[in-house]
Design a protein around this motif. Sequence first.
Motif, mmCIF file in Angstrom:
data_model
loop_
_atom_site.group_PDB
_atom_site.id
_atom_site.type_symbol
_atom_site.label_atom_id
_atom_site.label_comp_id
_atom_site.label_asym_id
_atom_site.label_seq_id
_atom_site.Cartn_x
_atom_site.Cartn_y
_atom_site.Cartn_z
ATOM 1 N N ALA A 194 -3.247 3.858 -9.139
ATOM 2 C CA ALA A 194 -2.388 3.911 -7.446
ATOM 3 C C ALA A 194 -2.757 3.441 -6.596
ATOM 4 O O ALA A 194 -2.377 3.013 -5.442
ATOM 5 C CB ALA A 194 -1.672 5.537 -7.563
ATOM 6 N N LEU A 195 -4.140 2.879 -7.014
ATOM 7 C CA LEU A 195 -4.982 2.696 -5.215
ATOM 8 C C LEU A 195 -4.878 1.497 -4.952
ATOM 9 O O LEU A 195 -4.907 1.066 -3.367
ATOM 10 C CB LEU A 195 -6.797 2.226 -6.338
ATOM 11 C CG LEU A 195 -7.096 2.918 -6.857
ATOM 12 C CD1 LEU A 195 -9.045 3.192 -7.636
ATOM 13 C CD2 LEU A 195 -7.676 4.299 -5.151
ATOM 14 N N ALA A 196 -3.694 0.225 -5.723
ATOM 15 C CA ALA A 196 -4.109 -0.495 -4.872
ATOM 16 C C ALA A 196 -2.292 -0.558 -4.122
ATOM 17 O O ALA A 196 -2.265 -1.121 -2.878
ATOM 18 C CB ALA A 196 -2.979 -2.265 -5.928
ATOM 19 N N TRP A 197 -1.462 0.705 -4.537
ATOM 20 C CA TRP A 197 -0.206 0.580 -3.482
ATOM 21 C C TRP A 197 -1.073 2.043 -2.418
ATOM 22 O O TRP A 197 -0.586 1.600 -1.198
ATOM 23 C CB TRP A 197 0.886 2.022 -4.352
ATOM 24 C CG TRP A 197 1.740 0.991 -5.542
ATOM 25 C CD1 TRP A 197 1.465 0.970 -7.096
ATOM 26 C CD2 TRP A 197 3.154 0.127 -5.294
ATOM 27 N NE1 TRP A 197 2.115 0.227 -7.194
ATOM 28 C CE2 TRP A 197 2.499 -0.347 -6.376
ATOM 29 C CE3 TRP A 197 2.969 -0.827 -3.933
ATOM 30 C CZ2 TRP A 197 3.667 -1.648 -6.343
ATOM 31 C CZ3 TRP A 197 3.664 -1.513 -4.003
ATOM 32 C CH2 TRP A 197 4.635 -1.931 -5.216
ATOM 33 N N ILE A 198 -1.872 2.038 -2.782
ATOM 34 C CA ILE A 198 -2.772 3.105 -1.763
ATOM 35 C C ILE A 198 -3.186 2.436 -0.538
ATOM 36 O O ILE A 198 -2.993 2.342 1.090
ATOM 37 C CB ILE A 198 -3.236 4.308 -2.835
ATOM 38 C CG1 ILE A 198 -2.841 5.243 -3.136
ATOM 39 C CG2 ILE A 198 -4.056 5.063 -1.050
ATOM 40 C CD1 ILE A 198 -3.671 6.596 -3.541
ATOM 41 N N GLY A 199 -3.672 1.372 -1.353
ATOM 42 C CA GLY A 199 -4.616 -0.211 -0.236
ATOM 43 C C GLY A 199 -4.312 -0.790 0.568
ATOM 44 O O GLY A 199 -3.724 -0.839 1.641
ATOM 45 N N ALA A 200 -2.473 -0.697 -0.372
ATOM 46 C CA ALA A 200 -1.635 -1.493 0.455
ATOM 47 C C ALA A 200 -0.854 -0.601 1.816
ATOM 48 O O ALA A 200 -0.593 -1.183 2.718
ATOM 49 C CB ALA A 200 -0.864 -2.389 -0.908
#
Length: 578
Positions: free
Chosen positions: A57-63
């Motif tokens: 989920a980190l990639a989506w959160i960061g984006a």
Amino acid sequence: MQVLRKFIRYYRPYRWMFYTDTLCALTICVIDLAFPQILNVLTHGLYTRGREAILPALAWIGAGLLAMYILRYFCQYYITTWGHVMGARMESDMRQDLFDHYQRLSFSYYDRNNTGVMMAKLISDLFDISELAHHGPENLIISTLKIVGAFTILMFINFKMTLILIAVTLVMAVFSYRKNRKMRAIFLDNRKKIAGVNAQVQDSLSGIRVVKSFANEEIEREKFADCNGRFLTSKVSSYKLMGVFHAGNGFFQGLLYISILVSGGYFVAQGTLAASELAIYALYVGIFLNPIEVLINFTEQFQKGYSGFRRFTEVVETQPEIEDSPDARPLGRITGEIELDDVSFSYTPENPVLEHVSLTIPAGKTIALVGPSGGGKTTLCSLIPRFYDVTGGAVKIDGNDVRDVTGKSLRSAIGIVQQEVYLFGGTLRENIAYGRPGATDEEIVEAAKRANIHDFIMSLPEGYDTSAGERGTRLSGGQKQRISIARVFLKNPAILILDEATSALDNDSERHIQAALEQLASGRTTVVIAHRLSTIRKADEIVVIANHGIAERGTHSELLERNGIYAKYYYMQFEGLE
């Protein structure tokens, strides 16, 4: 509220810039409020589920967060760039309105007010308005929403702690309100004092030749030091008040943090508040305090802009004493007959200048006005182009009451040559063309030739493109006078007023200028004010103004035979010569 409504009117031409600026401010506000809540949701939700759930989920959160802050970047750019442009344009509109209103005001306003003070209102008073116009709505909207939003979230986190927060905030609000009222008065005083400084500078520099001729530089230094010191005293008072204001609010902000730490520690110890919730609470308190600090700093900006705008409105709401009547009509082509019908005038009711003056000047004739200084000769001439309104009777041109025709058409029909010539900063060509903007070079040269100034201009290295210098300082008195005569030749008016046009000149300059004036007066209705009686012997009629009215009238020879006031003045000037 009346001042505020007048201020809001200047937003209308730029309302779409204002709406966009407000939308950007709202977007920034929502993003700033959202981040602690996102952190709260993640720490109590996703981040408690373990490694397998967190990492994907980190990639989506960061984006998502990156997109959010890219949007914030563009909103901040718009606010900082185009929000300031909007403010600068509003300031420019106000300055233009003020200058335009200065142009409409009557001579009586300029008689009562100092040029330096008027310049201060035009320039420095409006300087802070640009920042107020931009940051005012933006700061109020963002700060209000952040305070309300943060306060609402804080209430949900811990109701009791938030009540303590409210109590300290209310005390700070009362403190700020009381100091704010004092700051309003002190900033208005600042404006008045700096206007005094500008007035003194303008007065001293405009009269620098007189200052140096009397070796009175030290007196001018002392006068400037006095008004500069008064301004400094006013500024020191404002800074002392600002010091108490900002330091006091800083102290109350410290009390807010103390109350949070102490009450938060108590509730954590009681088990009614988790330590993680206290951390989130502290983040929102930071969001809550930041707009309060912005509003505190905005108070100084508001008071400066408000005091400047108040002084601006004082001028633009001043009604010109001379205005065209609603049904005023253009004067049209005239022959130039002037009639003063039982005219009375006074600057104040206690000091009449003219009383029941009746005089008819036939078209094309020359009338000379003589008499003691202060007798009302110049005032009488100022009534013809309606620089002042009569307090009794009427001034008529070709049977038209000057109050019934438009001021522009009236003054376009009248040419005035004064003793004190004013030349504008610019070239000699531009100064002559002031008589009829848009005139061709050939017409300008012809006017200069008729005023006997063409040969002198051509002897200069740059000819007609020579700079006149400030107020014509590069020219002699006679040369400036001939430039002013060339202006009137170019204007080609039906009526001519010569107000002691040669009294300040040497004999040789007077001889050249008198010849130019005689040519200028040919075929025009001419009113001459003269102290040198040798220049008016050929006048069709000489009128002696004394004791608020007409004391004598007649031709040169008739008045000498009468052996009255005119004869007395004449023989005083020529005793021993004739």
